[in-house]
Design a protein around this motif. Structure first.
Motif, PDB file in Angstrom:
ATOM      1  N   ALA A  30       0.806  -1.215   0.000  1.00  0.00           N
ATOM      2  CA  ALA A  30       0.000   0.000   0.000  1.00  0.00           C
ATOM      3  C   ALA A  30       0.842   1.268   0.000  1.00  0.00           C
ATOM      4  CB  ALA A  30      -0.943   0.005   1.196  1.00  0.00           C
ATOM      5  N   ASN A  31       2.118   1.171   0.356  1.00  0.00           N
ATOM      6  CA  ASN A  31       2.992   2.331   0.411  1.00  0.00           C
ATOM      7  C   ASN A  31       3.707   2.628  -0.903  1.00  0.00           C
ATOM      8  OD1 ASN A  31       2.404   2.715   3.146  1.00  0.00           O
ATOM      9  ND2 ASN A  31       4.071   1.370   3.789  1.00  0.00           N
ATOM     10  N   TYR A  32       3.429   1.838  -1.955  1.00  0.00           N
ATOM     11  CA  TYR A  32       4.194   1.942  -3.191  1.00  0.00           C
ATOM     12  C   TYR A  32       3.302   1.917  -4.419  1.00  0.00           C
ATOM     13  CZ  TYR A  32       8.192   0.790  -0.259  1.00  0.00           C
ATOM     14  OH  TYR A  32       9.159   0.796   0.714  1.00  0.00           O
ATOM     15  N   GLY A  33       3.688   2.735  -5.419  1.00  0.00           N
ATOM     16  CA  GLY A  33       3.160   2.517  -6.745  1.00  0.00           C
ATOM     17  C   GLY A  33       3.696   1.212  -7.310  1.00  0.00           C
ATOM     18  N   MET A  34       2.933   0.602  -8.208  1.00  0.00           N
ATOM     19  CA  MET A  34       3.310  -0.683  -8.782  1.00  0.00           C
ATOM     20  C   MET A  34       3.092  -0.653 -10.288  1.00  0.00           C
ATOM     21  SD  MET A  34       4.238  -2.542  -6.133  1.00  0.00           S
ATOM     22  CE  MET A  34       4.263  -4.198  -6.831  1.00  0.00           C
ATOM     23  N   GLY A  35       3.753  -1.554 -10.982  1.00  0.00           N
ATOM     24  CA  GLY A  35       3.603  -1.615 -12.422  1.00  0.00           C
ATOM     25  C   GLY A  35       3.817  -3.004 -12.976  1.00  0.00           C
ATOM     26  N   TRP A  36       3.365  -3.180 -14.215  1.00  0.00           N
ATOM     27  CA  TRP A  36       3.621  -4.377 -14.990  1.00  0.00           C
ATOM     28  C   TRP A  36       4.433  -4.001 -16.221  1.00  0.00           C
ATOM     29  CZ3 TRP A  36       2.572  -9.320 -13.615  1.00  0.00           C
ATOM     30  CH2 TRP A  36       1.631  -9.539 -12.599  1.00  0.00           C
ATOM     31  N   PHE A  37       5.462  -4.774 -16.493  1.00  0.00           N
ATOM     32  CA  PHE A  37       6.292  -4.644 -17.677  1.00  0.00           C
ATOM     33  C   PHE A  37       6.253  -5.958 -18.441  1.00  0.00           C
ATOM     34  CE2 PHE A  37       7.707  -1.452 -14.820  1.00  0.00           C
ATOM     35  CZ  PHE A  37       8.309  -0.444 -15.554  1.00  0.00           C
ATOM     36  N   ALA A  49       1.509  -1.237 -17.922  1.00  0.00           N
ATOM     37  CA  ALA A  49       0.480  -0.680 -17.054  1.00  0.00           C
ATOM     38  C   ALA A  49       1.089  -0.333 -15.712  1.00  0.00           C
ATOM     39  CB  ALA A  49      -0.683  -1.658 -16.869  1.00  0.00           C
ATOM     40  N   CYS A  50       0.522   0.676 -15.058  1.00  0.00           N
ATOM     41  CA  CYS A  50       1.016   1.068 -13.746  1.00  0.00           C
ATOM     42  C   CYS A  50      -0.114   1.683 -12.943  1.00  0.00           C
ATOM     43  CB  CYS A  50       2.207   2.030 -13.849  1.00  0.00           C
ATOM     44  SG  CYS A  50       1.948   3.430 -14.959  1.00  0.00           S
ATOM     45  N   ILE A  51       0.095   1.758 -11.618  1.00  0.00           N
ATOM     46  CA  ILE A  51      -0.975   2.153 -10.723  1.00  0.00           C
ATOM     47  C   ILE A  51      -0.383   2.814  -9.489  1.00  0.00           C
ATOM     48  CG2 ILE A  51      -1.010  -0.093  -9.556  1.00  0.00           C
ATOM     49  CD1 ILE A  51      -4.111   0.164  -9.540  1.00  0.00           C
ATOM     50  N   TYR A  94       5.989 -11.352 -18.558  1.00  0.00           N
ATOM     51  CA  TYR A  94       5.416 -10.224 -17.834  1.00  0.00           C
ATOM     52  C   TYR A  94       6.008 -10.152 -16.439  1.00  0.00           C
ATOM     53  CZ  TYR A  94       2.016  -9.357 -21.487  1.00  0.00           C
ATOM     54  OH  TYR A  94       1.415  -9.037 -22.685  1.00  0.00           O
ATOM     55  N   PHE A  95       6.507  -8.972 -16.077  1.00  0.00           N
ATOM     56  CA  PHE A  95       7.178  -8.741 -14.811  1.00  0.00           C
ATOM     57  C   PHE A  95       6.402  -7.747 -13.968  1.00  0.00           C
ATOM     58  CE2 PHE A  95      10.422  -9.919 -17.846  1.00  0.00           C
ATOM     59  CZ  PHE A  95      11.231 -10.804 -17.146  1.00  0.00           C
ATOM     60  N   CYS A  96       6.270  -8.048 -12.701  1.00  0.00           N
ATOM     61  CA  CYS A  96       5.739  -7.127 -11.714  1.00  0.00           C
ATOM     62  C   CYS A  96       6.883  -6.291 -11.156  1.00  0.00           C
ATOM     63  CB  CYS A  96       5.056  -7.922 -10.606  1.00  0.00           C
ATOM     64  SG  CYS A  96       4.317  -6.952  -9.288  1.00  0.00           S
ATOM     65  N   ALA A  97       6.616  -5.008 -10.866  1.00  0.00           N
ATOM     66  CA  ALA A  97       7.660  -4.105 -10.418  1.00  0.00           C
ATOM     67  C   ALA A  97       7.151  -3.179  -9.321  1.00  0.00           C
ATOM     68  CB  ALA A  97       8.184  -3.268 -11.589  1.00  0.00           C
ATOM     69  N   ARG A  98       8.031  -2.848  -8.394  1.00  0.00           N
ATOM     70  CA  ARG A  98       7.751  -1.865  -7.349  1.00  0.00           C
ATOM     71  C   ARG A  98       8.433  -0.554  -7.685  1.00  0.00           C
ATOM     72  NH1 ARG A  98       9.808  -2.417  -1.141  1.00  0.00           N
ATOM     73  NH2 ARG A  98      11.647  -1.359  -2.044  1.00  0.00           N
ATOM     74  N   ASP A  99       7.703   0.548  -7.524  1.00  0.00           N
ATOM     75  CA  ASP A  99       8.240   1.871  -7.782  1.00  0.00           C
ATOM     76  C   ASP A  99       8.917   2.438  -6.544  1.00  0.00           C
ATOM     77  OD1 ASP A  99       7.215   1.846 -10.383  1.00  0.00           O
ATOM     78  OD2 ASP A  99       5.292   2.673  -9.718  1.00  0.00           O
ATOM     79  N   PRO A 100       9.844   3.382  -6.716  1.00  0.00           N
ATOM     80  CA  PRO A 100      10.487   4.006  -5.552  1.00  0.00           C
ATOM     81  C   PRO A 100       9.469   4.743  -4.694  1.00  0.00           C
ATOM     82  CG  PRO A 100      11.658   4.522  -7.588  1.00  0.00           C
ATOM     83  CD  PRO A 100      10.355   3.908  -7.980  1.00  0.00           C
TER      84      PRO A 100
END
Length: 124
Positions: A30-37, A49-51, A94-100
């Protein structure tokens, strides 16, 4: 430590659907933006996509707009990618990613952490 585990990939026919999941551990999603690459054969890893943290803001690559939907369930520490009307061009890992912290929808070079990837193959 950060851990992101993708699941839900597989073989699907053109026009079909898949739902990918990204389960997070070692941090509070919940503390991070997330994305798919995704990384198609012979191509670079690009964002699809990102959120943002709350799920109220999303962005999509032009190639998937209207077909893919990113969502999140912070209570389950999980991010999803619903993929509809799949095309052969969607094939790839497809990779899941955490944003800074404090950011969302960053480029691949700024991603804070990666999952191992799940393979999607769209073929008849």
């Amino acid at each position: 430590q950060l851990q992101l585990v993708e699941s839900g990939g597989g073989l699907v026919q053109p026009g079909g659907s898949l739902r990918l999941s990204c389960a997070a551990s070692g941090f509070t999603m919940a503390n991070y933006g997330m994305g798919w690459f995704r990384q198609a054969p012979g191509k670079e890893r690009d964002g699809v996509a990102c959120i943002n943290r709350s799920g109220g803001e999303t962005r999509y690559a032009d190639s998937v707009k209207g077909r893919f939907t990113i969502s999140r369930d912070n209570a389950k520490n999980t991010v999803y990618l619903q993929m509809d009307n799949l095309k052969p061009e969607d094939t790839g890992v497809y990779f899941c990613a955490r944003d800074p912290p404090g950011y969302y929808c960053v480029g691949s070079q700024a991603v804070d952490g990666w999952g191992q990837g799940t393979r999607v193959t769209v073929s008849s």
